[in-house]
Design an enzyme around this catalytic site. Structure first.
Site, short mmCIF file in Angstrom:
data_model
loop_
_atom_site.label_atom_id
_atom_site.label_comp_id
_atom_site.label_asym_id
_atom_site.label_seq_id
_atom_site.Cartn_x
_atom_site.Cartn_y
_atom_site.Cartn_z
N SER A 45 0.83 -1.19 0.00
CA SER A 45 0.00 0.00 0.00
C SER A 45 0.88 1.25 0.00
O SER A 45 1.62 1.48 -0.95
CB SER A 45 -0.96 -0.05 1.20
N GLU A 83 -8.37 -1.25 -3.76
CA GLU A 83 -7.61 -2.11 -4.65
C GLU A 83 -7.93 -1.84 -6.12
O GLU A 83 -7.06 -1.98 -6.99
CB GLU A 83 -7.85 -3.58 -4.31
N HIS A 91 -7.56 -5.00 -0.95
CA HIS A 91 -6.48 -4.23 -0.31
C HIS A 91 -6.34 -4.66 1.15
O HIS A 91 -6.74 -3.94 2.07
CB HIS A 91 -6.84 -2.74 -0.40
#
Length: 306
Positions: free
Chosen positions: A146, A253, A283
């Site tokens: 991330s 995501e 994510h």
């Protein structure tokens, strides 16, 4: 371990303050170091190379980066997966909403006491400190999830003398993409009330381009690169997260997948070799654990560390 001072940490591992210059890397074991920096003392968790080798893998956290541990150590199997490998795992602790970059000034929206200088720490202060334990300054790999994903590629691009591999897992690898600065602004306000303008200035400031992995792709030429992201499609690893968290992870995501596609198109245009995988997933940490497992043989090969 011959260190200047050793105490018992709250995590139940040894916490070392310093090492004698020129020491050989310890063989195996988990330790917590206190590393001096311009930001003040920084905690760094390390798992020493299994056989005392000198290579190292830096693992960068996400936007929520806790103050007391690196989430790679608790939310993935990284420690176990690399336990038999001759590479030291380096887990910097902290850097909440920092993007692991050197900021212009302290965040003015949350009364931040110091200016983040994470690039300086990760590429000068930390490798200099680890060299005292026998860890190479030049045979390193770096990956991030991330927030840490784009940072891993950018740090490798600007410090090719240090890094021999770079990986981004669900990273937003094109922050100059139109309006994405506003998405970062919102995320950083939500996560600690940090001001993005104090990090890289307003949109169009040169710092944005310098810290955009897609813009800097030419600097990655010849470096083994692994970029991976999900497409926002949830799977079995999401079941434990609950509906609300999964919806949020799907949205994040989907944005990361767009960025990965832009990065893939850019390196293809330049003729820069990079592996880019866009797979099912959202994510969240179980997918980044899978990404690290995929990257592991690539990392070990790049570092010549089996």
């Amino acid at each position: 371990m011959a260190a200047a001072a050793i105490v018992t940490s709250v995590l139940g591992v040894a916490a070392a303050v310093a090492a004698p210059p020129g020491s050989r890397t310890p063989a195996g074991g988990l330790e917590q170091l206190t590393v001096p920096s311009s930001m003040g003392p920084i905690t760094v968790q390390v798992q020493w190379a299994a056989r005392g080798g000198s290579s190292a893998l830096y693992l960068l956290d996400g936007l929520r980066a806790p103050a007391d541990h690196n989430q790679w150590t608790t939310d993935t199997d990284a420690l176990r997966r690399f336990a038999g490998d001759d590479v030291t795992l380096v887990f910097p602790v902290g850097g909440h909403s920092s993007f692991y970059t050197d900021w212009y000034r302290p965040s003015g929206t949350n009364n931040q006491a110091v200016t983040y200088k994470w690039e300086t720490f990760l590429t000068r202060e930390l490798p200099d400190f680890l060299a005292g334990y026998g860890v190479s300054r030049t045979n390193n790999a770096i990956v991030g999830a991330s927030m840490g994903g784009n940072a891993a590629l950018v740090l490798a691009a600007h410090h090719r003398d240090q890094f021999r591999f770079a990986g981004s897992f669900s990273g937003f690898v094109n922050p100059t993409y139109p309006m994405w600065n506003q998405a970062m602004r919102a995320a950083m306000i939500d996560e600690g009330n940090f001001a993005v303008d104090d990090m890289w200035g307003p949109p169009g400031d040169p710092a944005w381009a310098r810290n955009d992995a897609t813009v800097q792709a030419e600097l990655l030429r010849g470096l083994p690169i692994y970029v991976t992201t999900g497409n926002g499609m949830p799977g079995s690893p999401d079941l434990a997260n609950g509906f609300g968290n999964t919806v949020n992870a799907m949205a994040l995501e989907s944005m990361a997948a767009v960025a990965a596609g832009i990065f893939r198109d850019r390196v293809t245009e330049l003729g820069v070799s990079a592996r880019v995988d866009i797979l099912n997933g959202t994510h969240t940490w179980p997918y980044w654990q899978q990404a690290l497992a995929t990257a592991r043989p690539l990392i070990l090969d790049a570092l010549s560390a089996g």
